[in-house]
Each structure stands twice: as C-alpha cells, then as structure tokens.
Design a protein around this motif. Structure first.
Motif, PDB file in Angstrom:
ATOM      1  N   MET A  59       0.826  -1.200   0.000  1.00 45.95           N
ATOM      2  CA  MET A  59       0.000   0.000   0.000  1.00 45.95           C
ATOM      3  C   MET A  59       0.864   1.255   0.000  1.00 45.95           C
ATOM      4  O   MET A  59       1.850   1.343   0.714  1.00 45.95           O
ATOM      5  CB  MET A  59      -0.914  -0.006   1.231  1.00 45.95           C
ATOM      6  N   GLN A  60       0.483   2.197  -0.838  1.00 40.25           N
ATOM      7  CA  GLN A  60       1.109   3.514  -0.900  1.00 40.25           C
ATOM      8  C   GLN A  60       0.031   4.554  -0.642  1.00 40.25           C
ATOM      9  O   GLN A  60      -1.162   4.255  -0.699  1.00 40.25           O
ATOM     10  CB  GLN A  60       1.735   3.757  -2.274  1.00 40.25           C
ATOM     11  N   GLY A 105     -11.114  17.651   3.119  1.00 37.49           N
ATOM     12  CA  GLY A 105     -10.341  16.479   2.735  1.00 37.49           C
ATOM     13  C   GLY A 105     -11.092  15.201   3.034  1.00 37.49           C
ATOM     14  O   GLY A 105     -11.992  15.168   3.869  1.00 37.49           O
ATOM     15  N   VAL A 106     -10.706  14.144   2.325  1.00 39.81           N
ATOM     16  CA  VAL A 106     -11.318  12.829   2.522  1.00 39.81           C
ATOM     17  C   VAL A 106     -10.282  11.762   2.163  1.00 39.81           C
ATOM     18  O   VAL A 106      -9.416  11.977   1.305  1.00 39.81           O
ATOM     19  CB  VAL A 106     -12.605  12.673   1.675  1.00 39.81           C
ATOM     20  N   TYR A 107     -10.354  10.634   2.853  1.00 35.85           N
ATOM     21  CA  TYR A 107      -9.449   9.492   2.651  1.00 35.85           C
ATOM     22  C   TYR A 107     -10.265   8.272   2.237  1.00 35.85           C
ATOM     23  O   TYR A 107     -11.360   8.049   2.757  1.00 35.85           O
ATOM     24  CB  TYR A 107      -8.711   9.161   3.952  1.00 35.85           C
ATOM     25  N   PHE A 108      -9.705   7.461   1.324  1.00 29.28           N
ATOM     26  CA  PHE A 108     -10.367   6.246   0.849  1.00 29.28           C
ATOM     27  C   PHE A 108      -9.328   5.384   0.144  1.00 29.28           C
ATOM     28  O   PHE A 108      -8.154   5.767   0.049  1.00 29.28           O
ATOM     29  CB  PHE A 108     -11.542   6.587  -0.083  1.00 29.28           C
ATOM     30  N   HIS A 109      -9.727   4.214  -0.358  1.00 26.52           N
ATOM     31  CA  HIS A 109      -8.801   3.313  -1.037  1.00 26.52           C
ATOM     32  C   HIS A 109      -9.171   3.151  -2.504  1.00 26.52           C
ATOM     33  O   HIS A 109     -10.355   3.178  -2.858  1.00 26.52           O
ATOM     34  CB  HIS A 109      -8.783   1.936  -0.365  1.00 26.52           C
ATOM     35  N   GLY A 113      -6.039  -1.089  -3.298  1.00 29.17           N
ATOM     36  CA  GLY A 113      -5.831  -0.944  -1.861  1.00 29.17           C
ATOM     37  C   GLY A 113      -4.932   0.207  -1.448  1.00 29.17           C
ATOM     38  O   GLY A 113      -4.626   0.366  -0.270  1.00 29.17           O
ATOM     39  N   HIS A 114      -4.500   1.037  -2.412  1.00 33.98           N
ATOM     40  CA  HIS A 114      -3.693   2.203  -2.067  1.00 33.98           C
ATOM     41  C   HIS A 114      -4.564   3.235  -1.357  1.00 33.98           C
ATOM     42  O   HIS A 114      -5.748   3.387  -1.660  1.00 33.98           O
ATOM     43  CB  HIS A 114      -3.076   2.838  -3.309  1.00 33.98           C
ATOM     44  N   GLY A 115      -3.960   3.962  -0.410  1.00 29.32           N
ATOM     45  CA  GLY A 115      -4.669   5.007   0.306  1.00 29.32           C
ATOM     46  C   GLY A 115      -4.670   6.290  -0.484  1.00 29.32           C
ATOM     47  O   GLY A 115      -3.608   6.802  -0.847  1.00 29.32           O
TER      48      GLY A 115
END
Length: 124
Positions: A59-60, A105-109, A113-115
């Motif tokens: 994962m990166q 901002g928002v985070y997801f994959h 599967g990379h962030g």
C-alpha cells in the motif's frame, strides 16, 4: 532547470480498472499507453502509470489537490458508489470529510488498496 514531478508507477491488480477509477475520480482524459503501462495524464504533463507487478502490492498513499467543484463531484461519486471513506488517515470519522487547513479532505482506497486523499487546500 528546476526539478518538477514527471510520473510515477502505481502498482495495480488490474491496470485498466485502476486507470479508469482514477480517470473518473479526477476527471482526466485517457493518455497514450505503452508496454505494461496504462496511463492517465494530470495537469502539467504528470503521468500516472498503472502496471500489474509480479509481486505482492504494498500500500502507498497518494494525495491529490483539487478545486472545490471537483471535490464536490468526486465526493458525490464516492458516496454514490458506496466507497468506504474517512475524514482522517487513521480511519476516524467514517463516512465523513475533514475541514483541515482551511479546506476539505477525505481518505479512501483505490481498487488495488492504495490510500488516496483528496484535499482542497495544500498543507503548506
């Protein structure tokens, strides 16, 4: 000449699927592809090259600075597609966004599967 960012290779389980995911999310056109790469092009000629490596994918994290209008459209697509997302990198705030650094901002994959992170204001 000053240094500028030109390209990176993003390991993918399915390079076509990953390229399509990023293309639709970031609203960028297809770019010429060659060899083991499926490419998309960002502003300033930056290439994201998707490839299927013969090793386990580690994962990166990739963060994209977008304007408010693109953020709204991309966030709507994430929700419409049922993509799990969080307000913070450590998965706090499930189903939410943050308002850090005077923006959003928002985070997801991604499909491999990379962030990923979308932000509307740079950190600095």
């Amino acid at each position: 000449m000053t240094a500028t960012f030109n390209h990176t290779i993003i390991a993918s389980k399915d390079r076509q699927e990953s390229a399509r995911f990023y293309r639709e999310l970031l609203e960028v056109p297809e770019a010429p592809s060659w060899g083991p790469f499926t490419n998309i092009q960002l502003d300033e000629g930056v290439l994201l090259q998707f490839a299927e490596p013969p090793v386990e994918i580690q994962m990166q994290h990739y963060a994209f600075l977008v304007d408010d209008e693109l953020f709204d459209r991309a966030y709507r697509r994430l929700r419409d597609q049922g993509i799990e997302h969080w307000a913070y990198h450590d998965r706090r705030g499930p189903g939410e966004i943050n308002h850090e650094h005077g923006g959003r901002g928002v985070y997801f994959h991604d499909p491999a599967g990379h962030g990923l992170e979308l932000i509307t204001r740079p950190y600095l």
